[in-house]
Scaffold this active site. Structure first.
Site, PDB file in Angstrom:
ATOM      1  N   TYR A 106       0.810  -1.225   0.000  1.00  0.00           N
ATOM      2  CA  TYR A 106       0.000   0.000   0.000  1.00  0.00           C
ATOM      3  C   TYR A 106       0.843   1.275   0.000  1.00  0.00           C
ATOM      4  O   TYR A 106       0.466   2.252  -0.668  1.00  0.00           O
ATOM      5  CB  TYR A 106      -0.968  -0.021   1.189  1.00  0.00           C
ATOM      6  CG  TYR A 106      -2.172  -0.907   0.942  1.00  0.00           C
ATOM      7  CD1 TYR A 106      -3.338  -0.387   0.381  1.00  0.00           C
ATOM      8  CD2 TYR A 106      -2.150  -2.262   1.248  1.00  0.00           C
ATOM      9  CE1 TYR A 106      -4.441  -1.188   0.140  1.00  0.00           C
ATOM     10  CE2 TYR A 106      -3.244  -3.074   1.011  1.00  0.00           C
ATOM     11  CZ  TYR A 106      -4.392  -2.537   0.449  1.00  0.00           C
ATOM     12  OH  TYR A 106      -5.474  -3.339   0.205  1.00  0.00           O
ATOM     13  N   GLU A 149      -8.233  -7.709   4.763  1.00  0.00           N
ATOM     14  CA  GLU A 149      -7.423  -8.755   4.128  1.00  0.00           C
ATOM     15  C   GLU A 149      -6.738  -9.627   5.167  1.00  0.00           C
ATOM     16  O   GLU A 149      -6.653 -10.855   5.009  1.00  0.00           O
ATOM     17  CB  GLU A 149      -6.430  -8.105   3.165  1.00  0.00           C
ATOM     18  CG  GLU A 149      -7.123  -7.550   1.921  1.00  0.00           C
ATOM     19  CD  GLU A 149      -6.433  -6.335   1.315  1.00  0.00           C
ATOM     20  OE1 GLU A 149      -5.230  -6.117   1.607  1.00  0.00           O
ATOM     21  OE2 GLU A 149      -7.092  -5.601   0.557  1.00  0.00           O
ATOM     22  N   SER A 216     -14.116 -18.784 -11.376  1.00  0.00           N
ATOM     23  CA  SER A 216     -15.118 -19.284 -10.439  1.00  0.00           C
ATOM     24  C   SER A 216     -15.052 -20.793 -10.301  1.00  0.00           C
ATOM     25  O   SER A 216     -14.795 -21.519 -11.275  1.00  0.00           O
ATOM     26  CB  SER A 216     -16.522 -18.887 -10.905  1.00  0.00           C
ATOM     27  OG  SER A 216     -16.691 -17.495 -10.879  1.00  0.00           O
ATOM     28  N   THR A 286     -21.030 -19.316 -14.183  1.00  0.00           N
ATOM     29  CA  THR A 286     -20.173 -20.180 -13.369  1.00  0.00           C
ATOM     30  C   THR A 286     -20.424 -20.058 -11.863  1.00  0.00           C
ATOM     31  O   THR A 286     -20.540 -21.094 -11.196  1.00  0.00           O
ATOM     32  CB  THR A 286     -18.692 -19.967 -13.709  1.00  0.00           C
ATOM     33  OG1 THR A 286     -18.372 -18.567 -13.663  1.00  0.00           O
ATOM     34  CG2 THR A 286     -18.386 -20.513 -15.094  1.00  0.00           C
TER      35      THR A 286
END
Length: 406
Positions: A106, A149, A216, A286
């Site tokens: 970041y 995260e 997916s 999907t």
């Protein structure tokens, strides 16, 4: 969905500065983001080769996504009465986790983004007060994503960013639509997944770049293997062919090794208590296949309406499996729309574009939606006209344009 909390806010003076400069930043946002990526990739060329999607960069999709996401977040900080960006942040956080993004990256973004803002707007506009206010916006958003995260990594049982696993291809099936179903088994540890999630797949390209794409999951949930679907992206005007999808379709064989991440994705898992409508177009089918696999495995007894739109029967991915799964559910229905009128007549499908006008929507119905940007926006508008609250619409986008759903 993982709860996303924005724990900080702007002070009144900073909010005033952001309100005053947001239109100016917005008017130059394309220039700012173009300059930002130019600077960052010049300083860190490995990021473009080994992390960022080169196809999205070539089209400008990633630039627009970053710009719009930050602008959306800044607008909420200025006016907390606006809809909370929790869903936007959740989608970004899950995608970042699937790419192994870590907190130390970041500051790199911060350095080059703010250099780009000054370069485009000029030091006379970006005063100390303006820079401090936008710096605050950035770090509130960044810290929120970093916390999310880290939570996702802990939930997955991995260290921050340690999401990649070497996995061997144990099966490959070529769907009539051109999609490729790939089943992999990890060489160590187990994956674990939830319905509607995705994995990132890393492929080393002929020029040595390691490109990452997200696909997916479509098979039944299993601890020792995963199945994901890849639809090759063909070149059209203004859009290059998909690097990774083309390589997989042309070269991947059983026995090969791939880098595959543990699964992520924040589609809400159906509880089995409320009626469901699953709406998709193209390869957007999907995640709906993943949901249908879950519903059949749990012997779902609620009403499930499955709607899919495509150009024709031939282009419809996983068409047979979608029908098989719908037929296994005792209270499910399947409706298809094909743009090709002759294909629609032959398949017993509706001709033209999908419409939710005749779909039964009760007060407790939950809608799952996936397709390209235009399709998602058009169907979302139809659902809004029908009075479906946004909280009962669960969307997935494959392109980096999560802000479209904000």
């Amino acid at each position: 969905m993982t709860e996303t909390v924005v724990a900080a806010e702007l002070d009144p003076a900073q909010a005033e500065v952001i309100s005053a400069t947001l239109p100016l930043v917005g008017a130059h946002i394309d220039e700012i983001t173009e300059e930002f990526y130019r600077r960052m990739f010049a300083a860190h060329p490995g990021l473009l080769r080994n992390l960022f999607n080169r196809g999205n960069q070539a089209q400008g999709a990633q630039q627009r996504a970053l710009a719009a996401s930050i602008a959306t977040f800044a607008t909420h900080l200025v006016d907390p009465a606006l809809p909370h960006p929790a869903e936007l942040l959740s989608r970004i956080g899950h995608k970042h986790a699937s790419l192994g993004v870590t907190a130390d990256q970041y500051p790199i973004v911060h350095e080059h983004l703010f250099a780009a803002i000054v370069a485009v707007l000029g030091a006379d506009i970006v005063t100390v007060e303006v820079a401090e206010a936008w710096d605050r916006v950035y770090w509130i958003m960044a810290d929120t994503l970093i916390d999310l995260e880290r939570t996702l990594y802990r939930a997955a049982g991995v260290s921050d960013g340690d999401v990649y696993r070497r996995a061997r291809v144990v099966a490959r099936a070529d769907d009539p639509s051109g999609a490729v179903l790939v089943t992999v088994r990890p060489e160590r540890a187990t994956f674990g997944s939830a319905p509607g999630q995705y994995v990132s797949v890393g492929v080393t390209m002929p020029d040595g770049a390691r490109q990452l794409r997200q696909y997916s999951l479509v098979g039944p949930i299993a601890a020792d293997e995963l199945t994901f679907a890849v639809k090759p992206v063909v070149a059209v005007a203004g859009q290059p062919a998909g690097e990774v999808s083309t390589w997989i379709a042309d070269h991947l064989c059983v026995g090969d090794l791939l880098d595959v991440t543990v699964p992520f994705g924040d589609l809400a898992v159906p509880t089995g208590r409320e009626p469901l409508v699953l709406i998709s177009a193209g390869i957007g089918v999907t995640p709906m296949i993943g949901l249908l696999e879950h519903l059949t495995a749990t012997a779902c007894e609620v009403r499930v309406q499955v709607l899919h739109a495509d150009r024709s029967e031939e282009s419809h991915p996983l068409r047979r499996r979608q029908r098989e799964l719908a037929e296994l559910l005792p209270h499910a229905s399947l409706d298809l729309w094909y743009e090709d009128v002759r294909a629609a007549d032959a398949a017993g499908a509706h001709a033209g574009l999908l419409s939710v006008g005749a779909v039964e929507l009760t007060d407790d119905t939950h809608v799952y939606l996936c397709g390209n940007n235009g399709f998602v926006q058009a169907v979302s508008a139809q659902l809004a006209e029908r009075g479906v609250p946004a909280a009962r619409i669960h969307c997935e986008l494959f392109s980096p344009n999560d802000w479209l759903l904000g």
